[in-house]
Structure formats: C-alpha cells, structure tokens
Scaffold this motif. Structure first.
Motif, PDB file in Angstrom:
ATOM      1  N   LYS A  67     -22.220 -45.550-108.249  1.00 18.79           N
ATOM      2  CA  LYS A  67     -22.549 -45.300-109.185  1.00 18.79           C
ATOM      3  C   LYS A  67     -21.575 -45.871-110.399  1.00 18.79           C
ATOM      4  O   LYS A  67     -22.088 -46.281-110.735  1.00 18.79           O
ATOM      5  CB  LYS A  67     -22.455 -43.930-108.963  1.00 18.79           C
ATOM      6  N   ASP A  68     -20.374 -45.315-110.664  1.00 20.68           N
ATOM      7  CA  ASP A  68     -19.050 -45.492-111.236  1.00 20.68           C
ATOM      8  C   ASP A  68     -19.255 -46.921-111.405  1.00 20.68           C
ATOM      9  O   ASP A  68     -19.271 -47.274-112.495  1.00 20.68           O
ATOM     10  CB  ASP A  68     -18.138 -45.375-111.431  1.00 20.68           C
ATOM     11  N   ALA A  69     -18.830 -47.598-109.962  1.00 24.39           N
ATOM     12  CA  ALA A  69     -18.810 -48.832-110.617  1.00 24.39           C
ATOM     13  C   ALA A  69     -20.465 -50.067-111.017  1.00 24.39           C
ATOM     14  O   ALA A  69     -19.597 -50.395-112.373  1.00 24.39           O
ATOM     15  CB  ALA A  69     -18.702 -49.611-109.328  1.00 24.39           C
ATOM     16  N   GLN A  70     -21.526 -49.528-110.954  1.00 29.43           N
ATOM     17  CA  GLN A  70     -22.510 -49.857-111.476  1.00 29.43           C
ATOM     18  C   GLN A  70     -22.492 -50.160-113.187  1.00 29.43           C
ATOM     19  O   GLN A  70     -22.880 -50.341-113.936  1.00 29.43           O
ATOM     20  CB  GLN A  70     -23.537 -49.445-110.202  1.00 29.43           C
ATOM     21  N   THR A  71     -22.281 -48.552-113.257  1.00 29.93           N
ATOM     22  CA  THR A  71     -22.348 -47.875-114.416  1.00 29.93           C
ATOM     23  C   THR A  71     -21.134 -48.974-115.819  1.00 29.93           C
ATOM     24  O   THR A  71     -21.599 -49.534-116.940  1.00 29.93           O
ATOM     25  CB  THR A  71     -21.067 -46.461-114.532  1.00 29.93           C
ATOM     26  N   ALA A  72     -20.260 -49.360-115.228  1.00 29.85           N
ATOM     27  CA  ALA A  72     -19.054 -49.845-115.646  1.00 29.85           C
ATOM     28  C   ALA A  72     -19.248 -51.251-115.701  1.00 29.85           C
ATOM     29  O   ALA A  72     -19.384 -52.070-117.201  1.00 29.85           O
ATOM     30  CB  ALA A  72     -18.057 -49.865-115.323  1.00 29.85           C
TER      31      ALA A  72
END
Length: 409
Positions: A67-72
């Motif tokens: 999730k954090d990777a996709q946001t970044a």
C-alpha cells in the motif's frame, strides 16, 4: 531559443519537454536565460530519478508495504504526468511500471508467505490442541502441568489465524487445560481427604502405642505392636507437616517398650545361662548313678538331685531339650530297674511264671513221646509235623524258664 534532446525554450520563455505523445509545456521562465531554464527543469528531472531510485531500493530491500509503495508510486507518477521536468519522462514511466510489477510480485509473494505461515501456524496450533487434550487425561500431575504451561508459551509465540479458526482452536485448547486443572484439583482434594483420614488413624495408633510403652506384658504387647505397625502401613501417608511428627512419636513409643524388654530379656538371658550351667552340673551328677547297683540309694539320690533341679528355674529354650533329656535318661533307667526288681520279687508273678513253665514242660515231654511213637510206627510225616510243633513249644519253654530265673527261681 535554447534546447537539448528532451526539451527547449521558445522566444516567449515557454519551456517544453519532448515525450512519445509530442511536446508538452513544462512551464514559463522569465527570470534568466533559456539555458538556466532548462538547467532548472533538468534538475527537477534528476530529482525524480533520485526519488524513483530510492523507491526501487526500498521495495527491493525493505519490508515496505504494498500500500505504501503504491502510494509513493502514484505520487511520483503524478509529478511525471504534470510535465514539470525536462528529461526522458517516458523512461521514468516505464521504470514506475516495472516497479508496480515488482510491488505486485512482492505482494503476491508475501501473500503466499503469509498463507504458508498461516498454514504452518494452523498445523502447529492443532498439534498443540491435540497434545493438550491428551495431557488432559494424564495422571502425571506435575509433568503434565508443566508441559501444559509450556504449550501456552508456545501458543503465544505463534501467529494468529483468522478469528473463527483461532477462536475454535483456542476454545479446545483452553477446555483441555481446564479439564486437566479440574481433574488435578479433584485428585488433590481426594488425596487431602485420604491424608486427613490417615492422620486421624495414625493419631489413634500413636495414642495406643504410647499407652503400651510402659507395659511389662512382653509377649502380647510385642505382638500388638506388630499389629499396630501393619495398621500404620495400611493407613497410607498423612499430610507432610504431620507425617514425620506422628512417626517419631509412634516409633519413640515402641523404642521405649522394646528397650525395656531388651533390658529385661538381657537380665533373664544371663540368669538362664547361669541356670543352664547349674542344671548341666546336676545332670552330670545324676548320670553318675548309672548303672544302678543299689536301687534304693540311687532313687533317693536322684530325688534329691531333682529337688535341687526344680529349684533352679528356667534355662534358654534352645538348650532345654538336651539338658532335660539327660535327666530323663537317668529317670528311665531307674524306672526300668524298679520294674525288674518288682517282677523278681512279686509272688503272684513268680507263681504264674512257674505254672506256665510247668505246663510248657509237660507239653514238650508229651510231644517228644508222640514223636518217638510215630517214628516207631514208621509214620515219618506225622513225626515231622509233631517236630515242628515241638520247636515252637520248646522256644516258649525256654523264654518262660528265663523269666523264672529273673525271679530267682
């Protein structure tokens, strides 16, 4: 007008970037030269390159969540799509596309890993439940209790499953522990009741043992102490805080009695040993009366020895048969001598012996005459038959004559 392979600045100061879809406006630059404008937006591009590189590294080497990777990635894609930098923006988009694929692959990998861990955790917890349910039936209270506590620690170290599965397994696990605890509590409650009963029984045994400790009725009291010991062993163990004290009192009471008995027996044994020595001397004195030559004197002497014998008292039980046997031998010899003297001096017995001898002598003489007559007549068979009868009568006559001689006749 200034330009580079990925962008340019027109006469109005507008900055453009070249993309696969054609030129896109980057922004307007009025403060300096066109080269400075391109340099500024190229630095923007280099910043994006650095941010994408850092994100790629984080995705590959850390546990950054999907999730954090996709946001970044989305944030960087917005910056690229805004065209606020001069450089190969399509290359950056491709790197982000590959990064999306990597994040997805890592997400699937982690999902598979979590599924594997969950499956392993399920099997591990099921194994703990099965072992706990087996331990719930154990009578090895200490070992089973310690093992159950160890299983709880192991359970706490395992990952949680889905709520339904985890709750079901925990319910079985907890129920097994509760069942064991209930059985153990019942066992020790029963054990406490048994030990309390044993304590009351042993209190009674101790009281009786202490009441007997001063007894001098050695045989029956010793026998009763043996019975009390059997009852003590059959009673089982009392509580630990009572058992040793009760045993010390019970054993102490016995020790008092048996010490007193041993002291008395030691004195008695010494006395009986001395009695044995005296009786052996008397037996030797009696044996000197044999063979009997003067019956009257021997009888008087034996009577005096026997009076001294009776006054001496007991001897050790194992020595009694031998020393008494020596006296009985002398007594029997005196009795036999008396019987012989009586037979010799009894007028009626002498008369009966003389009469029997006369009858046998007459029968023998008659048989001899009959044998001579049969031979004279030539009747050998009759003579032989009468001869055998004569042998029997002659033997009786010889015995009767011997008896008559004992009477002095």
């Amino acid at each position: 007008m200034s330009s580079d392979p990925w962008g340019r600045v027109d006469e109005t100061g507008t900055v453009y970037v070249r993309t696969a879809d054609g030129e896109q406006v980057v922004g307007s630059w009025q403060a300096g030269s066109p080269d400075e404008a391109l340099a500024y937006f190229e630095r923007k591009y280099e910043g994006l390159v650095v941010e994408i590189g850092l994100l790629e590294k984080r995705v590959k080497t850390t546990d950054l969540s999907s999730k954090d990777a996709q946001t970044a990635i989305g944030h960087l894609r917005e910056q690229i799509d805004a065209h606020h930098a001069v450089g190969d923006l399509d290359a950056l988009r491709k790197r982000l596309d590959k990064l999306v694929e990597l994040v997805e692959a890592r997400r699937e990998e982690r999902k598979a890993q979590r599924a594997k861990q969950s499956d392993e955790a399920r099997h591990a917890k099921e194994a703990l439940v099965v072992e706990a349910e087996e331990l719930a039936q154990s009578d090895q209270w200490r070992a089973a209790g310690e093992r159950l506590r160890s299983l709880v620690d192991t359970w706490k170290g395992l990952p949680r499953l889905d709520r339904k599965s985890d709750d079901e397994l925990w319910h079985r696990f907890s129920h097994a522990r509760s069942a064991f605890s209930k059985r153990r509590k019942q066992h020790f409650a029963q054990l406490d009741a048994q030990r309390e009963e044993a304590r009351r029984t042993k209190e009674r045994l101790v009281a009786e043992a202490e009441s007997l400790s001063g007894s001098t009725d050695w045989g029956p009291t010793a026998a009763r102490y043996r019975e009390l010991m059997s009852e003590w062993k059959a009673a089982g163990r009392a509580q630990r805080e009572h058992e040793d004290d009760l045993w010390n009192r019970f054993r102490g009471a016995q020790d008092v009695f048996f010490a007193a008995r041993s002291s008395v027996f030691a004195e008695r044994d010494a006395e009986q040993a001395e009695n044995l020595k005296l009786k052996e001397e008397l037996a030797g004195e009696a044996e000197k009366l044999l063979p009997v030559t003067d019956l009257k004197a021997a009888r008087a002497a034996f009577r005096a020895i026997n009076e001294r014998w009776e006054a001496i008292g007991h001897v050790p039980r194992d020595a009694r048969p031998k020393v008494e046997g020596r006296m009985h031998t002398v007594e029997r010899a005196l009795q036999e001598a008396e019987e012989a003297e009586w037979r010799r001096t009894n007028p009626e017995a002498r008369a009966r012996a003389a009469g029997l001898t006369g009858q046998l002598q007459a029968a023998v003489d008659k048989l001899k005459g009959q044998i001579e007559q049969a031979r004279a007549q030539g009747n050998t068979a009759k003579a032989e038959k009468l001869g055998r009868e004569l042998e029997g009568r002659q033997a009786l006559l010889d015995q009767a004559l011997k008896g008559l001689q004992e009477f002095g006749g």
